[in-house]
Write an enzyme that holds these catalytic residues in place. Structure first.
Site, PDB file in Angstrom:
ATOM      1  N   TRP A   1       0.704  -1.169   0.047  1.00 31.07           N
ATOM      2  CA  TRP A   1      -0.048  -0.006   0.119  1.00 31.07           C
ATOM      3  C   TRP A   1       0.956   1.225  -0.210  1.00 31.07           C
ATOM      4  CZ3 TRP A   1      -4.282  -0.499  -1.922  1.00 31.07           C
ATOM      5  CH2 TRP A   1      -5.164  -1.714  -1.669  1.00 31.07           C
TER       6      TRP A   1
ATOM      7  N   ASP B   1      -1.985   6.656   6.159  1.00 28.38           N
ATOM      8  CA  ASP B   1      -3.233   5.778   5.778  1.00 28.38           C
ATOM      9  C   ASP B   1      -3.417   4.926   6.835  1.00 28.38           C
ATOM     10  OD1 ASP B   1      -4.795   3.948   4.447  1.00 28.38           O
ATOM     11  OD2 ASP B   1      -3.299   3.510   2.995  1.00 28.38           O
TER      12      ASP B   1
ATOM     13  N   LYS C   1     -12.847  -1.620   5.932  1.00 22.37           N
ATOM     14  CA  LYS C   1     -11.718  -2.735   6.498  1.00 22.37           C
ATOM     15  C   LYS C   1     -12.135  -2.481   8.127  1.00 22.37           C
ATOM     16  CE  LYS C   1      -9.269  -2.873   3.122  1.00 22.37           C
ATOM     17  NZ  LYS C   1      -8.153  -1.898   2.713  1.00 22.37           N
TER      18      LYS C   1
HETATM   19  C1  LIG Z   1      -7.562  -1.430   1.450  1.00 20.92           C
HETATM   20  C2  LIG Z   1      -6.326  -0.266   1.326  1.00 20.92           C
HETATM   21  C3  LIG Z   1      -6.403   0.588   0.738  1.00 20.92           C
HETATM   22  C4  LIG Z   1      -7.122   0.812  -0.736  1.00 20.92           C
HETATM   23  O1  LIG Z   1      -8.469   1.242  -0.239  1.00 20.92           O
HETATM   24  P1  LIG Z   1      -9.710   1.455  -1.478  1.00 20.92           P
HETATM   25  O2  LIG Z   1     -10.576   1.991  -0.097  1.00 20.92           O
HETATM   26  O3  LIG Z   1      -9.978   0.081  -1.978  1.00 20.92           O
HETATM   27  O4  LIG Z   1      -9.074   2.506  -2.158  1.00 20.92           O
HETATM   28  C5  LIG Z   1      -5.439   1.527   0.971  1.00 20.92           C
HETATM   29  N1  LIG Z   1      -4.413   1.335   1.784  1.00 20.92           N
HETATM   30  C6  LIG Z   1      -4.703   0.249   2.877  1.00 20.92           C
HETATM   31  C7  LIG Z   1      -3.883   0.354   3.912  1.00 20.92           C
HETATM   32  C8  LIG Z   1      -5.687  -0.396   2.566  1.00 20.92           C
HETATM   33  O5  LIG Z   1      -5.702  -1.567   3.426  1.00 20.92           O
END
Ligand SMILES: *Cc1c(COP(=O)(O)O)cnc(C)c1O
Length: 360
Positions: free
Chosen positions: A102, A172, A196
């Protein structure tokens, strides 16, 4: 009680109580005669739901008043672009710490907007650790420093908040949102997709400090400018109303659990149970440095990868679902977000022992 345990990395398990409440309110929300999905986003009912969700999030995370909350769309992936678009300004570039898949995606998007300095990377050891702060080569003129607080695929998590001095820290939080207390004031901006640890896909949450708003270049579409989003209370256009409603129910559920500090205790208990089982066995393996292991996503491999399919099939028979690892790394991955009950982790550990005994 539902009959399966869902270890999906995302979209992921939601609290059963929340799904129950949503189903009870589906046809008639609080006597309004409407489903939340059918309500005008400008009407008093939805406006109340939206404001309450924000207030509960602020309370849960103790968000200081000089921070704005934006309910956006486009996922964390759009934030990979919106962060540099809004924050890069006239600066020479931004610093990124590369701890996995990521982080790499965030870096790639940021490169469209300015110079990216990879201040530290754990690629040398297959992204199995978080580089120590003392090894980071930060640029004092950087617009911001970006980290991925929890690498959902690699299962590597920051258990500490790096000090970046006067340079704003951006994180993030997608897969670790609300799983542990964090001091928001130490960050300039936090973002994450809801699917998540918070609610349905389609909602993205951004928490941004006031002084970082209002610097997007001329020509930036309104939806991609934090300032227009904030000025319009995240209602520049139709927000993902049902996703905000469910997220709001999850926030209330979390408050009933005792808040973030209480859920952290349970997350420590759940993840320790699983890591202890992995470490006690020569049959299963997790490659991540002990101090940097994720409490949310636990990847593991079997010594004999030829048994992977049998492991997954047996797991499904035991009602343990979505344990297949990410396609880029293989093996298994158990995501054990806030809403995964400890019984689910116990059932997984028991199945793992049984599989090792019979097939190991
Ligand atoms: C799932 C995830 C993303 C991407 O998320 P989307 O909502 O599908 O754009 C980005 N960073 C992390 C750490 C993730 O787990």
């Amino acid at each position: 009680m539902r009959k399966v345990f869902n270890f999906s990395a995302g979209p992921a398990v939601l609290p059963e109580e929340v799904l129950q409440q949503a189903s009870e309110e589906m046809l008639d929300w609080h006597g309004s005669g409407q489903c939340v999905m059918e309500m005008s986003h400008r009407g008093p009912e939805y406006m109340g739901i939206h404001a309450q969700a924000e207030a509960d999030l602020r309370e849960l995370m103790a968000i200081p008043s000089n921070y704005e909350v934006v309910f956006a769309q486009g996922g964390a992936t759009l934030q990979f672009s919106m962060v540099p678009l809004n924050l890069m300004r006239a600066k020479a570039g931004a610093d990124y710490v590369n701890t996995g898949e990521w982080s790499k995606k965030a870096i790639k998007e940021a490169e469209n907007y300015g110079k990216v300095n990879v201040a530290a990377s754990s690629e040398d050891r297959k992204f199995s650790y978080v580089p120590q702060r003392s090894s980071w080569k930060l640029d004092p003129d950087a617009a911001y420093v970006h980290i991925c607080a929890n690498e959902t695929i690699g299962g590597v998590e920051f258990n500490w908040t790096p000090d970046t001095g006067a340079v704003p820290l951006v994180a993030d939080l997608s897969s670790t949102f609300l799983s542990r207390p964090i001091d928001v004031a130490r960050f300039g901006l936090l973002y994450g997709g809801a699917q998540k640890n918070i609610g349905p896909a389609g909602l993205t949450i951004v928490i941004v400090r006031d002084d970082l708003i209002g610097h997007a270049p001329k020509g930036t579409p309104g939806l991609l400018d934090y300032k227009t989003q904030v000025d319009n209370d995240s209602m520049l256009n139709t927000p993902p109303t049902y996703a905000v409603y469910i997220a709001g129910l999850v926030f209330q559920w979390l408050k009933r659990q005792g808040g973030v500090a209480a859920i952290e205790k349970r997350n420590i208990e759940k993840s320790s149970l699983l890591y202890d089982a992995l470490d006690a066995s020569g049959f299963y393996r997790n490659p991540v440095a002990a101090a940097d292991r994720s409490r949310m996503n636990v990847p593991f491999t079997l010594t004999d990868a030829a048994l992977d399919d049998a492991f997954l099939a047996g797991a499904a028979e035991h009602k343990l679902l979505q344990l297949k690892g990410h396609r880029s790394v293989g093996g298994m991955r158990a995501s054990i977000y806030n809403a995964m009950p400890i019984e689910g982790v116990r059932a997984l550990v028991q199945y793992m022992r049984e599989f090792e005994r019979t097939r190991g």
